[in-house]
Design a protein around this motif. Structure first.
Motif, PDB file in Angstrom:
ATOM      1  N   MET A 158     -27.539 -31.380 -17.995  1.00 21.64           N
ATOM      2  CA  MET A 158     -27.410 -32.604 -18.799  1.00 21.64           C
ATOM      3  C   MET A 158     -28.357 -33.680 -18.276  1.00 21.64           C
ATOM      4  SD  MET A 158     -23.634 -33.621 -20.131  1.00 21.64           S
ATOM      5  CE  MET A 158     -23.371 -34.584 -18.674  1.00 21.64           C
ATOM      6  N   ASP A 159     -29.185 -34.119 -19.138  1.00 19.70           N
ATOM      7  CA  ASP A 159     -30.179 -35.083 -18.685  1.00 19.70           C
ATOM      8  C   ASP A 159     -29.826 -36.497 -19.165  1.00 19.70           C
ATOM      9  OD1 ASP A 159     -33.242 -34.956 -17.596  1.00 19.70           O
ATOM     10  OD2 ASP A 159     -32.969 -36.579 -19.030  1.00 19.70           O
ATOM     11  N   LEU A 160     -29.215 -37.232 -18.258  1.00 22.44           N
ATOM     12  CA  LEU A 160     -28.797 -38.589 -18.636  1.00 22.44           C
ATOM     13  C   LEU A 160     -29.980 -39.550 -18.676  1.00 22.44           C
ATOM     14  CD1 LEU A 160     -25.522 -38.865 -16.543  1.00 22.44           C
ATOM     15  CD2 LEU A 160     -25.723 -38.616 -19.022  1.00 22.44           C
ATOM     16  N   GLU A 161     -30.960 -39.223 -17.861  1.00 24.19           N
ATOM     17  CA  GLU A 161     -32.146 -40.094 -17.754  1.00 24.19           C
ATOM     18  C   GLU A 161     -33.029 -39.910 -18.994  1.00 24.19           C
ATOM     19  OE1 GLU A 161     -34.592 -42.774 -15.409  1.00 24.19           O
ATOM     20  OE2 GLU A 161     -32.592 -42.001 -15.003  1.00 24.19           O
ATOM     21  N   LYS A 162     -32.729 -40.655 -20.033  1.00 22.86           N
ATOM     22  CA  LYS A 162     -33.470 -40.485 -21.282  1.00 22.86           C
ATOM     23  C   LYS A 162     -34.827 -41.189 -21.238  1.00 22.86           C
ATOM     24  CE  LYS A 162     -30.359 -38.511 -24.156  1.00 22.86           C
ATOM     25  NZ  LYS A 162     -29.995 -38.180 -25.498  1.00 22.86           N
ATOM     26  N   LYS A 163     -34.855 -42.280 -20.491  1.00 22.25           N
ATOM     27  CA  LYS A 163     -36.099 -43.051 -20.417  1.00 22.25           C
ATOM     28  C   LYS A 163     -37.285 -42.177 -20.056  1.00 22.25           C
ATOM     29  CE  LYS A 163     -34.886 -46.418 -17.555  1.00 22.25           C
ATOM     30  NZ  LYS A 163     -35.069 -47.524 -16.619  1.00 22.25           N
ATOM     31  N   THR A 164     -38.246 -42.102 -20.938  1.00 22.58           N
ATOM     32  CA  THR A 164     -39.476 -41.453 -20.548  1.00 22.58           C
ATOM     33  C   THR A 164     -40.381 -42.545 -20.004  1.00 22.58           C
ATOM     34  OG1 THR A 164     -40.132 -41.709 -22.844  1.00 22.58           O
ATOM     35  CG2 THR A 164     -39.454 -39.517 -22.148  1.00 22.58           C
ATOM     36  N   LYS A 165     -40.927 -42.289 -18.858  1.00 20.96           N
ATOM     37  CA  LYS A 165     -41.738 -43.327 -18.231  1.00 20.96           C
ATOM     38  C   LYS A 165     -43.018 -43.555 -19.034  1.00 20.96           C
ATOM     39  CE  LYS A 165     -41.556 -43.939 -13.480  1.00 20.96           C
ATOM     40  NZ  LYS A 165     -41.985 -43.626 -12.108  1.00 20.96           N
ATOM     41  N   LEU A 166     -43.190 -44.755 -19.455  1.00 17.52           N
ATOM     42  CA  LEU A 166     -44.406 -45.123 -20.164  1.00 17.52           C
ATOM     43  C   LEU A 166     -45.567 -45.073 -19.196  1.00 17.52           C
ATOM     44  CD1 LEU A 166     -44.212 -48.256 -22.456  1.00 17.52           C
ATOM     45  CD2 LEU A 166     -45.086 -45.987 -22.981  1.00 17.52           C
ATOM     46  N   ASN A 167     -46.677 -44.523 -19.647  1.00 21.16           N
ATOM     47  CA  ASN A 167     -47.819 -44.534 -18.748  1.00 21.16           C
ATOM     48  C   ASN A 167     -49.008 -45.186 -19.430  1.00 21.16           C
ATOM     49  OD1 ASN A 167     -49.437 -44.187 -16.613  1.00 21.16           O
ATOM     50  ND2 ASN A 167     -49.348 -41.953 -16.557  1.00 21.16           N
ATOM     51  N   LEU A 168     -49.014 -46.489 -19.377  1.00 20.38           N
ATOM     52  CA  LEU A 168     -50.092 -47.231 -20.028  1.00 20.38           C
ATOM     53  C   LEU A 168     -51.241 -47.456 -19.057  1.00 20.38           C
ATOM     54  CD1 LEU A 168     -47.973 -49.985 -21.827  1.00 20.38           C
ATOM     55  CD2 LEU A 168     -48.726 -47.778 -22.724  1.00 20.38           C
ATOM     56  N   LYS A 169     -52.426 -47.196 -19.539  1.00 23.01           N
ATOM     57  CA  LYS A 169     -53.602 -47.443 -18.725  1.00 23.01           C
ATOM     58  C   LYS A 169     -53.855 -48.952 -18.592  1.00 23.01           C
ATOM     59  CE  LYS A 169     -55.281 -43.220 -18.043  1.00 23.01           C
ATOM     60  NZ  LYS A 169     -56.004 -42.441 -19.059  1.00 23.01           N
ATOM     61  N   HIS A 170     -54.452 -49.284 -17.497  1.00 21.31           N
ATOM     62  CA  HIS A 170     -54.889 -50.653 -17.210  1.00 21.31           C
ATOM     63  C   HIS A 170     -55.426 -51.384 -18.446  1.00 21.31           C
ATOM     64  CE1 HIS A 170     -56.971 -53.808 -14.860  1.00 21.31           C
ATOM     65  NE2 HIS A 170     -57.903 -53.662 -15.778  1.00 21.31           N
ATOM     66  N   ALA A 171     -56.377 -50.745 -19.136  1.00 22.01           N
ATOM     67  CA  ALA A 171     -57.025 -51.402 -20.279  1.00 22.01           C
ATOM     68  C   ALA A 171     -56.051 -51.670 -21.418  1.00 22.01           C
ATOM     69  CB  ALA A 171     -58.193 -50.548 -20.770  1.00 22.01           C
ATOM     70  N   VAL A 172     -55.103 -50.751 -21.597  1.00 18.97           N
ATOM     71  CA  VAL A 172     -54.122 -50.923 -22.670  1.00 18.97           C
ATOM     72  C   VAL A 172     -53.189 -52.091 -22.349  1.00 18.97           C
ATOM     73  CG1 VAL A 172     -52.276 -49.820 -23.982  1.00 18.97           C
ATOM     74  CG2 VAL A 172     -54.240 -48.471 -23.228  1.00 18.97           C
ATOM     75  N   ILE A 173     -52.727 -52.136 -21.116  1.00 12.10           N
ATOM     76  CA  ILE A 173     -51.859 -53.245 -20.684  1.00 12.10           C
ATOM     77  C   ILE A 173     -52.578 -54.570 -20.902  1.00 12.10           C
ATOM     78  CG2 ILE A 173     -50.744 -54.326 -18.694  1.00 12.10           C
ATOM     79  CD1 ILE A 173     -50.405 -51.520 -17.508  1.00 12.10           C
ATOM     80  N   GLU A 174     -53.835 -54.593 -20.525  1.00  9.39           N
ATOM     81  CA  GLU A 174     -54.601 -55.830 -20.670  1.00  9.39           C
ATOM     82  C   GLU A 174     -54.715 -56.233 -22.141  1.00  9.39           C
ATOM     83  OE1 GLU A 174     -57.956 -55.957 -17.997  1.00  9.39           O
ATOM     84  OE2 GLU A 174     -58.936 -57.457 -19.268  1.00  9.39           O
ATOM     85  N   ARG A 175     -55.024 -55.276 -22.995  1.00  9.21           N
ATOM     86  CA  ARG A 175     -55.126 -55.618 -24.417  1.00  9.21           C
ATOM     87  C   ARG A 175     -53.788 -56.075 -24.974  1.00  9.21           C
ATOM     88  NH1 ARG A 175     -58.650 -51.097 -24.865  1.00  9.21           N
ATOM     89  NH2 ARG A 175     -56.922 -49.872 -25.681  1.00  9.21           N
ATOM     90  N   LEU A 176     -52.728 -55.332 -24.637  1.00 13.96           N
ATOM     91  CA  LEU A 176     -51.403 -55.728 -25.134  1.00 13.96           C
ATOM     92  C   LEU A 176     -51.073 -57.151 -24.702  1.00 13.96           C
ATOM     93  CD1 LEU A 176     -49.349 -52.442 -24.551  1.00 13.96           C
ATOM     94  CD2 LEU A 176     -49.850 -53.505 -26.759  1.00 13.96           C
ATOM     95  N   MET A 177     -51.408 -57.465 -23.458  1.00 11.51           N
ATOM     96  CA  MET A 177     -51.130 -58.813 -22.968  1.00 11.51           C
ATOM     97  C   MET A 177     -51.924 -59.850 -23.761  1.00 11.51           C
ATOM     98  SD  MET A 177     -49.228 -60.387 -20.881  1.00 11.51           S
ATOM     99  CE  MET A 177     -49.052 -62.099 -20.386  1.00 11.51           C
ATOM    100  N   HIS A 178     -53.148 -59.508 -24.115  1.00  9.22           N
ATOM    101  CA  HIS A 178     -53.945 -60.440 -24.916  1.00  9.22           C
ATOM    102  C   HIS A 178     -53.341 -60.620 -26.307  1.00  9.22           C
ATOM    103  CE1 HIS A 178     -57.142 -61.461 -22.220  1.00  9.22           C
ATOM    104  NE2 HIS A 178     -57.414 -60.205 -21.964  1.00  9.22           N
TER     105      HIS A 178
END
Lengths: 214, 214
Positions: free
Chosen positions: A1-21
């Motif tokens: 039984m896998d209670l840990e449903k959260k899949t870890k997001l793996n956003l690249k540096h550039a994506v994080i930066e764009r999203l923040m913008h």
DNA sequence: TAGATTGTTAATCGATTAACAATC
DNA sequence: TAGATTGTTAATCGATTAACAATC
């Protein structure tokens, strides 16, 4: 039984930066954030990038639009805020109570991102015991007490270059997860701790290069 | 007859940044800069990148090595310094004599890169006429006098966000070539002027994201 | 309905890495 | 000479852009 449903997001540096913008322009530009819907091409033109880029970035954090309408502005803002962790609360400390430490302590934007300053540390006896912008200045020897006590996750390094590594070591030993390094030093940390460098000289080099060209 | 022999180097952002990192490690790491020769793989391992990358970057600024030896350390340092324009002399001014302005005025590294601070500007009458770290604080109305007089090429923006655009306008009108923007504002300038943004919130977003993940 | 905008697949572009002959 | 390291060409990888059917 896998209670840990959260899949870890793996956003690249550039994506994080764009999203923040995207987040910044949506939250600050009045024309954008007063309209209920926002299209990917409107955001894209703001940054002179391709609209597909914007849709793909948004899709990465499970944001889906509506044909002919675009995306719900509020939802975009909320999702970015949530996925980037801007809505989580963290405690932080500053090592170095000089001018730069003071300037950072003064920065009001931190609270917007859930960052709470607990204390500044310094080894100058004239500073210890005083306050900077209402935050107490304590001896660096107190790092090992304060950090665990307040569950401090982020250490901001604004000390002199020569003490950068030793200060980082103290922070890591005390349990911080991340270090924001404003000194020019290259610091070594265990791999479970992340470091973000803000070497002022990198920006300076770029400016020097462009001034030379023009 | 074409006297202008100089071909304009067109280095991408990422290349400039890497070259600057090579420069920094070669000038600061004792082990590296005391040896006469340095190999691309030694530099590469310092940053966990491929050695071909390093050779290609160096080749872009006409640095060529010697098989079995590597590159002359001194020559690498000198060339990067020269090609990035770190050896040229520029005058700069700071707009905003607050804590951050003071911290930047205090930064001793500027002289290493040929940057000379001429003055700080502020519109607070309590600050005008005083000095910050020996540099005079003048009224922002004097920008149009000082900038042309001292041939100031770089304006450093550390004023409040709300006055960022108007300060930038004053700087541009007075003739600066480049603006180093430490405010969160997105400023508009003519296309012959370059802007480098140091939005603190972008770094913060990345740290928040990683702290959330870990 | 018509058509603006999405989401997705394919094509392009550029950057990084691998392979290897050249060479001091 | 032998072999470590360069410089270059080719291969890979990933990111950006183009094309377009799906759809509200």
């Amino acid at each position: 039984m896998d209670l840990e449903k959260k899949t870890k997001l793996n956003l690249k540096h550039a994506v994080i930066e764009r999203l923040m913008h995207y987040y910044l322009c949506l939250t600050t530009d009045k024309e954008l954030n007063t309209s209920e819907w926002i299209s990917s091409s409107t955001i894209a033109s703001y940054f002179h990038i391709d609209d597909t880029q914007v849709r793909k970035d948004l899709a990465k954090i499970s944001l889906h639009g509506t044909p002919r309408r675009g995306f719900k502005t509020k939802k975009v803002i909320e999702n970015i805020r949530h996925e980037l962790g801007l809505d989580e609360v963290y405690n932080a400390v500053i090592v170095g109570a000089g001018r730069l430490g003071g300037a950072i302590a003064e920065y009001k934007g931190f609270q917007n991102y859930g960052l709470f300053l607990v204390a500044l540390f310094d080894n100058d006896k004239n500073k210890i015991g005083k306050t900077v912008n209402k935050y107490p200045v304590r001896s660096i020897h107190d790092i090992k007490i304060i950090v665990p006590q307040f569950k401090v996750q982020l250490g901001i390094l604004v000390c002199p270059e020569r003490s950068a590594q030793s200060s980082a070591d103290l922070l890591v030993e005390a349990g911080v997860k991340a270090i924001w390094n404003f000194t020019p030093a290259n610091i070594d940390v265990p791999e479970n701790v992340i470091v973000r460098n803000e070497h002022i000289s990198v920006g300076l080099a770029e400016l020097c290069f462009f001034m030379k060209q023009s």
